[in-house]
Motif scaffolding. Structure first.
Motif, PDB file in Angstrom:
ATOM      1  N   UNK A   1       2.193 -11.749   1.911  1.00 30.34           N
ATOM      2  CA  UNK A   1       1.320 -10.619   2.260  1.00 30.34           C
ATOM      3  C   UNK A   1       1.329  -9.544   1.186  1.00 30.34           C
ATOM      4  N   UNK A   2       2.505  -9.188   0.725  1.00 32.26           N
ATOM      5  CA  UNK A   2       2.646  -8.176  -0.332  1.00 32.26           C
ATOM      6  C   UNK A   2       1.874  -8.608  -1.574  1.00 32.26           C
ATOM      7  N   UNK A   3       2.047  -9.869  -1.963  1.00 33.27           N
ATOM      8  CA  UNK A   3       1.401 -10.345  -3.191  1.00 33.27           C
ATOM      9  C   UNK A   3      -0.107 -10.557  -3.027  1.00 33.27           C
ATOM     10  N   UNK A   4      -0.583 -10.727  -1.801  1.00 33.95           N
ATOM     11  CA  UNK A   4      -2.045 -10.795  -1.630  1.00 33.95           C
ATOM     12  C   UNK A   4      -2.648  -9.455  -2.049  1.00 33.95           C
ATOM     13  N   UNK A   5      -1.954  -8.382  -1.734  1.00 34.47           N
ATOM     14  CA  UNK A   5      -2.424  -7.059  -2.140  1.00 34.47           C
ATOM     15  C   UNK A   5      -2.202  -6.835  -3.640  1.00 34.47           C
ATOM     16  N   UNK A   6      -1.082  -7.320  -4.152  1.00 37.18           N
ATOM     17  CA  UNK A   6      -0.825  -7.216  -5.597  1.00 37.18           C
ATOM     18  C   UNK A   6      -1.925  -7.920  -6.378  1.00 37.18           C
ATOM     19  N   UNK A   7      -2.343  -9.076  -5.888  1.00 36.69           N
ATOM     20  CA  UNK A   7      -3.400  -9.835  -6.569  1.00 36.69           C
ATOM     21  C   UNK A   7      -4.743  -9.109  -6.462  1.00 36.69           C
ATOM     22  N   UNK A   8      -5.031  -8.573  -5.300  1.00 33.73           N
ATOM     23  CA  UNK A   8      -6.280  -7.822  -5.124  1.00 33.73           C
ATOM     24  C   UNK A   8      -6.317  -6.629  -6.088  1.00 33.73           C
ATOM     25  N   UNK A   9      -5.219  -5.903  -6.181  1.00 31.43           N
ATOM     26  CA  UNK A   9      -5.179  -4.734  -7.074  1.00 31.43           C
ATOM     27  C   UNK A   9      -5.372  -5.144  -8.534  1.00 31.43           C
ATOM     28  N   UNK A  10      -4.658  -6.193  -8.942  1.00 28.27           N
ATOM     29  CA  UNK A  10      -4.747  -6.630 -10.341  1.00 28.27           C
ATOM     30  C   UNK A  10      -6.160  -7.113 -10.654  1.00 28.27           C
ATOM     31  N   UNK A  11      -6.760  -7.842  -9.716  1.00 24.25           N
ATOM     32  CA  UNK A  11      -8.111  -8.379  -9.950  1.00 24.25           C
ATOM     33  C   UNK A  11      -9.134  -7.245 -10.000  1.00 24.25           C
ATOM     34  N   UNK A  12      -9.006  -6.263  -9.112  1.00 27.35           N
ATOM     35  CA  UNK A  12      -9.978  -5.155  -9.096  1.00 27.35           C
ATOM     36  C   UNK A  12      -9.835  -4.276 -10.335  1.00 27.35           C
TER      37      UNK A  12
ATOM     38  N   UNK B   1      -7.384   1.776  -5.990  1.00 27.77           N
ATOM     39  CA  UNK B   1      -7.322   0.995  -7.225  1.00 27.77           C
ATOM     40  C   UNK B   1      -8.725   0.941  -7.832  1.00 27.77           C
ATOM     41  N   UNK B   2      -8.796   1.095  -9.153  1.00 26.69           N
ATOM     42  CA  UNK B   2     -10.073   1.058  -9.885  1.00 26.69           C
ATOM     43  C   UNK B   2     -11.128   1.939  -9.207  1.00 26.69           C
ATOM     44  N   UNK B   3     -10.702   3.102  -8.752  1.00 24.63           N
ATOM     45  CA  UNK B   3     -11.624   4.042  -8.139  1.00 24.63           C
ATOM     46  C   UNK B   3     -12.066   3.696  -6.725  1.00 24.63           C
ATOM     47  N   UNK B   4     -11.478   2.661  -6.140  1.00 24.01           N
ATOM     48  CA  UNK B   4     -11.840   2.265  -4.766  1.00 24.01           C
ATOM     49  C   UNK B   4     -10.676   2.537  -3.827  1.00 24.01           C
ATOM     50  N   UNK B   5     -11.043   2.931  -2.627  1.00 24.22           N
ATOM     51  CA  UNK B   5     -10.024   3.086  -1.587  1.00 24.22           C
ATOM     52  C   UNK B   5      -9.930   1.772  -0.812  1.00 24.22           C
ATOM     53  N   UNK B   6      -8.722   1.264  -0.694  1.00 25.60           N
ATOM     54  CA  UNK B   6      -8.536  -0.013   0.008  1.00 25.60           C
ATOM     55  C   UNK B   6      -8.240   0.263   1.484  1.00 25.60           C
ATOM     56  N   UNK B   7      -9.060  -0.332   2.335  1.00 23.81           N
ATOM     57  CA  UNK B   7      -8.836  -0.197   3.778  1.00 23.81           C
ATOM     58  C   UNK B   7      -8.481  -1.562   4.360  1.00 23.81           C
ATOM     59  N   UNK B   8      -7.277  -1.639   4.902  1.00 26.26           N
ATOM     60  CA  UNK B   8      -6.793  -2.900   5.459  1.00 26.26           C
ATOM     61  C   UNK B   8      -7.182  -2.978   6.932  1.00 26.26           C
ATOM     62  N   UNK B   9      -7.901  -4.048   7.292  1.00 28.50           N
ATOM     63  CA  UNK B   9      -8.270  -4.255   8.697  1.00 28.50           C
ATOM     64  C   UNK B   9      -7.504  -5.475   9.200  1.00 28.50           C
ATOM     65  N   UNK B  10      -6.550  -5.256  10.078  1.00 26.90           N
ATOM     66  CA  UNK B  10      -5.703  -6.356  10.551  1.00 26.90           C
ATOM     67  C   UNK B  10      -6.212  -6.840  11.904  1.00 26.90           C
ATOM     68  N   UNK B  11      -6.465  -8.147  11.999  1.00 25.82           N
ATOM     69  CA  UNK B  11      -6.976  -8.734  13.241  1.00 25.82           C
ATOM     70  C   UNK B  11      -6.109  -9.898  13.685  1.00 25.82           C
ATOM     71  N   UNK B  12      -5.981 -10.031  14.993  1.00 28.58           N
ATOM     72  CA  UNK B  12      -5.124 -11.057  15.590  1.00 28.58           C
ATOM     73  C   UNK B  12      -5.940 -12.290  15.994  1.00 28.58           C
TER      74      UNK B  12
ATOM     75  N   UNK C   1       0.832  -1.214   0.000  1.00 27.40           N
ATOM     76  CA  UNK C   1       0.000   0.000   0.000  1.00 27.40           C
ATOM     77  C   UNK C   1       0.865   1.263   0.000  1.00 27.40           C
ATOM     78  N   UNK C   2       1.978   1.196   0.740  1.00 19.37           N
ATOM     79  CA  UNK C   2       2.880   2.357   0.763  1.00 19.37           C
ATOM     80  C   UNK C   2       3.510   2.591  -0.607  1.00 19.37           C
ATOM     81  N   UNK C   3       3.857   1.495  -1.276  1.00 17.93           N
ATOM     82  CA  UNK C   3       4.543   1.636  -2.562  1.00 17.93           C
ATOM     83  C   UNK C   3       3.582   2.005  -3.687  1.00 17.93           C
ATOM     84  N   UNK C   4       2.369   1.479  -3.657  1.00 17.51           N
ATOM     85  CA  UNK C   4       1.454   1.625  -4.798  1.00 17.51           C
ATOM     86  C   UNK C   4       0.285   2.569  -4.520  1.00 17.51           C
ATOM     87  N   UNK C   5       0.168   3.034  -3.295  1.00 16.49           N
ATOM     88  CA  UNK C   5      -0.973   3.896  -2.966  1.00 16.49           C
ATOM     89  C   UNK C   5      -2.164   3.075  -2.532  1.00 16.49           C
ATOM     90  N   UNK C   6      -3.176   3.728  -1.938  1.00 15.60           N
ATOM     91  CA  UNK C   6      -4.276   2.956  -1.361  1.00 15.60           C
ATOM     92  C   UNK C   6      -5.551   2.964  -2.214  1.00 15.60           C
TER      93      UNK C   6
END
Ligand code: DHB
Length: 369
Positions: A286-297, A41-52, A34-39
């Protein structure tokens, strides 16, 4: 302008407990994307919710359910260990919410739900090449030593199948408990069996204690070579293992020392944002899970509905810090290079240094079925 629509991504990880290093690495990798590519994609803002989930499968399932039902999460990611990934499968299927497995490596996970895809890898995929390498490099007799659960069983099966197929002999198969293992009695068994090498799989984080006990028990002096999946020489802890780790041969999909412009940029951004922590393979999942989400969206024009997203995922390819990757349209598992590496000193630090590449490997377990 209209308020931008937000897409919530629920990233459920062991942030505490014995596998906290996995949570720390995966979440840092996702944030680095997210830091490298921005938050957006395809007009949507990506909000990451991290849970333990603290590494407890009942917690993982409860949190997944809660995020989907009460928090409007449209995409799930995580799965720090096989039982945790499996716990999300029924939630993903029932809610038709995609789940991107960032970490767990048991082959069967992607079969547990049509809404599961994966950006880590499978144990069959990265154990088989170690079997090839061993058979082709003068190793005749091997004892296998694996954690006694899904990924360990897969690693044992696929290393052994390949090694035996190429003329090698497995003289003993040792399985150690996942929780709080003491390797000493098992290593004594290995020593007594007098193999040329021991092949090891342990989950990320467990390798440091193993390496210490391997050295303390005198296995190197007894002439037993250590070969393993790269989980054992995890880059997060490799440098702390010291001299006993030198010369260890492993197979895996990612090394911090991987030489490519994409990885150089990744390691630089990651270490800068994380107090010089070294990114390991978990972080790249983890990085590529976001890469895949961005590419798919991008492909769905921002449509996050489960069926549309999963269609977009199938066949998707991109360049990861690890090298070229794609999602197998039939299995939803990742197709990737597996590298053979040797632990060496580079600029005064221990690294997994790649020396051979098995290109574009699919998960062999599913190819077999
Ligand atoms: C799994 C966990 C790990 O920490 C790892 O390195 C590989 C696989 C798992 O539980 O599937």
């Amino acid at each position: 302008a209209a308020a931008q629509e937000t897409v919530k991504v629920g990233l459920i990880l062991p942030m505490t407990g014995p596998f906290a290093s996995t949570g720390r690495q995966v979440s840092a990798g996702a944030k680095t994307f997210l830091e490298m590519k921005g938050d957006t994609v395809a007009g949507k803002k990506i909000e990451l919710i991290i849970r333990d989930d603290a590494g407890v499968a009942d917690q993982t399932r409860r949190i997944a359910q809660e995020l989907v039902v009460n928090e409007g999460v449209k995409l799930l990611a995580g799965g720090g260990l096989t039982p945790l990934a499996m716990a999300v499968a029924p939630v993903a299927t029932q809610a038709k919410v995609p789940m991107i497995v960032t970490s767990a490596g048991t082959a069967s996970i992607t079969k547990a739900s049509p809404f599961i895809t994966r950006t880590s890898g499978t144990l069959p995929q990265y154990s088989l090449p170690v079997g090839t390498w061993a058979a082709e490099n003068g190793i005749k007799k091997v004892v296998t030593l694996v954690s006694d659960y899904g990924p360990g069983i897969d690693a044992e099966k696929w290393f052994s199948k390949e090694f035996k197929g190429k003329g090698g002999e497995i003289i003993e198969a040792v399985r150690v408990p996942l929780a709080n293992p003491d390797f000493a009695p098992f290593l004594q068994r290995v020593r007594d069996a007098k193999p040329d090498a021991v092949f090891v799989f342990l989950p990320s984080g467990a390798g440091a204690l193993f390496m210490k006990q391997f050295a303390d028990r005198g296995l190197p002096e007894a002439g037993v070579k250590l070969i393993a999946t790269g989980d054992v020489t995890d880059d997060d802890i490799l440098n702390s293992m010291g001299k006993p780790a030198l010369g260890t041969i492993t197979g895996h999909f990612y090394a911090t020392a991987h030489d490519s412009p994409e990885n150089k940029a990744y390691v630089e951004a990651f270490t800068k944002a994380n107090d010089n922590m070294r990114p390991n393979f978990m972080s790249v999942g983890g990085y590529d899970s976001m890469a895949l989400i961005y590419a798919a969206l991008e492909k769905t024009n921002g449509d996050v509905s489960g069926p549309a997203f999963m269609e977009a995922v199938k066949g998707m390819s991109w360049t990861s810090p690890r090298g070229p990757v794609s999602i197998d349209p039939e299995t939803r598992d990742i197709i990737q290079n597996i590298y053979m590496r040797e632990v060496k000193e580079l600029d005064g630090e221990l690294h997994n240094v790649e020396f051979a590449t098995f290109k574009d490997l699919k998960d062999p377990e599913k190819a077999e079925a």
